[in-house]
Enzyme design. Structure first.
Site, PDB file in Angstrom:
ATOM      1  N   PHE A 130      13.038  41.123   1.051  1.00  0.00           N
ATOM      2  CA  PHE A 130      12.353  41.466   2.441  1.00  0.00           C
ATOM      3  C   PHE A 130      11.066  40.865   2.809  1.00  0.00           C
ATOM      4  O   PHE A 130      10.016  40.499   1.928  1.00  0.00           O
ATOM      5  CB  PHE A 130      11.948  42.816   2.366  1.00  0.00           C
ATOM      6  CG  PHE A 130      13.124  43.736   2.408  1.00  0.00           C
ATOM      7  CD1 PHE A 130      13.691  44.169   3.633  1.00  0.00           C
ATOM      8  CD2 PHE A 130      13.810  44.158   1.257  1.00  0.00           C
ATOM      9  CE1 PHE A 130      14.861  45.248   3.686  1.00  0.00           C
ATOM     10  CE2 PHE A 130      14.763  45.084   1.555  1.00  0.00           C
ATOM     11  CZ  PHE A 130      15.405  45.494   2.364  1.00  0.00           C
ATOM     12  N   ASP A 131      10.712  40.220   4.154  1.00  0.00           N
ATOM     13  CA  ASP A 131       9.455  39.991   4.592  1.00  0.00           C
ATOM     14  C   ASP A 131       8.763  41.425   4.441  1.00  0.00           C
ATOM     15  O   ASP A 131       9.490  42.423   4.612  1.00  0.00           O
ATOM     16  CB  ASP A 131       9.812  39.482   5.990  1.00  0.00           C
ATOM     17  CG  ASP A 131       8.248  39.150   6.377  1.00  0.00           C
ATOM     18  OD1 ASP A 131       7.519  38.618   5.899  1.00  0.00           O
ATOM     19  OD2 ASP A 131       8.428  39.777   7.696  1.00  0.00           O
ATOM     20  N   LEU A 132       7.652  41.373   4.787  1.00  0.00           N
ATOM     21  CA  LEU A 132       6.655  42.685   4.969  1.00  0.00           C
ATOM     22  C   LEU A 132       6.206  43.029   6.532  1.00  0.00           C
ATOM     23  O   LEU A 132       6.907  43.994   6.890  1.00  0.00           O
ATOM     24  CB  LEU A 132       5.587  42.749   3.977  1.00  0.00           C
ATOM     25  CG  LEU A 132       4.695  43.850   3.849  1.00  0.00           C
ATOM     26  CD1 LEU A 132       5.573  45.035   3.391  1.00  0.00           C
ATOM     27  CD2 LEU A 132       3.340  43.638   3.049  1.00  0.00           C
ATOM     28  N   ASP A 133       5.558  41.934   6.917  1.00  0.00           N
ATOM     29  CA  ASP A 133       5.057  42.359   8.341  1.00  0.00           C
ATOM     30  C   ASP A 133       6.074  42.192   9.395  1.00  0.00           C
ATOM     31  O   ASP A 133       6.887  41.360   9.197  1.00  0.00           O
ATOM     32  CB  ASP A 133       3.902  41.371   8.574  1.00  0.00           C
ATOM     33  CG  ASP A 133       2.647  41.623   7.642  1.00  0.00           C
ATOM     34  OD1 ASP A 133       2.442  42.506   7.060  1.00  0.00           O
ATOM     35  OD2 ASP A 133       2.107  40.439   7.502  1.00  0.00           O
ATOM     36  N   ILE A 147      15.710  38.897   4.506  1.00  0.00           N
ATOM     37  CA  ILE A 147      15.598  39.776   5.744  1.00  0.00           C
ATOM     38  C   ILE A 147      13.969  39.554   6.342  1.00  0.00           C
ATOM     39  O   ILE A 147      13.139  39.717   5.568  1.00  0.00           O
ATOM     40  CB  ILE A 147      15.792  41.314   5.736  1.00  0.00           C
ATOM     41  CG1 ILE A 147      17.102  41.279   4.691  1.00  0.00           C
ATOM     42  CG2 ILE A 147      15.626  42.179   6.827  1.00  0.00           C
ATOM     43  CD1 ILE A 147      17.292  42.699   4.478  1.00  0.00           C
TER      44      ILE A 147
END
Length: 229
Positions: free
Chosen positions: A11-14, A168
């Site tokens: 996963f990306d975060l922002d 993602i």
């Protein structure tokens, strides 16, 4: 336990798990003010949410590499104490993480946000417990490019092959970083990128919400390359 189409989820975060725009844009505005640049409408800084900051200062304000380094240092003056908490978790984030863990997935953070800040944010929202590995750039300037962050994730997972992994994220650099590492990708439309950007980067899937992410990972429906939901 169901048979998973992808058993390792990065996963990306922002803009993917949290809506961090306010803190990032406020931090960028603070940095630009140190250069005498006054930002009247902070929404103009939405382009800074997601991509590496160094690249964004160079691309959008014509900064030299040296100026970009100094601007990022100013950015961190604000972000480290205030901007980091001007953030909120998306309503279904915890639900998705719970469902994926119950299904047997390994979960990973692959972010362009410095790793030390990413860890603090995950702890602040009490979701760090879901992740096996958290990787982001170092404050010293290493691991700036998303493809290098993803490569480091695979290394920390024990030199995991990318075949059963999926990335993602909400911006083109998430998708391109996945492709660089021969990894499938999901582009999300509830973050800071749009369909044109994600299709241009050739995301394998493009989704509107968390339920669609779960369906793809579990292999319940949809085939690669289907961009219509």
């Amino acid at each position: 336990m169901s048979l998973l189409k992808y058993n390792t989820v990065l996963f990306d975060l922002d803009g993917t798990l949290t809506d961090s725009g306010e803190g990032i844009m406020n931090s960028v505005a603070y940095a630009l003010e140190s250069y005498g640049i006054k930002v009247e409408n902070k929404d103009d800084l939405r382009c800074f949410v997601g991509p590496p900051l160094y690249d964004s200062f160079e691309k959008h304000y014509g900064f030299s590499k040296d100026e970009a380094v100094k601007a990022v240092a100013k950015y961190r003056e604000y972000f480290a104490t205030k901007g980091i908490f001007e953030n909120k978790i998306f309503p279904k984030t915890r639900w998705l993480l719970e469902e994926l863990k119950k299904s047997g997935c390994r979960l990973v953070i692959a972010t362009s946000k410095p790793e030390v800040y990413a860890l603090k944010i995950l702890e602040y929202f009490d979701i760090k417990k879901y992740f096996d590995v958290v990787v982001g750039p170092l404050l010293s300037g290493e691991l700036i490019k998303k493809e290098d962050v993803i490569k480091e994730c695979l290394k920390r997972l024990g030199n995991e092959t990318s075949e059963n992994c999926i990335m993602i994220g909400d911006r083109e650099h998430d998708i391109k970083g996945a492709k660089f590492n021969d990894m499938a990708s999901i582009g999300v439309l509830f973050g800071y990128g749009d369909r044109e950007e994600l299709e241009g980067a050739k995301a394998d899937y493009i989704v509107n919400d968390f339920s669609e992410i779960l369906a793809i990972i579990k292999g319940d429906r949809y085939e690669k390359g289907n961009f219509t939901w």
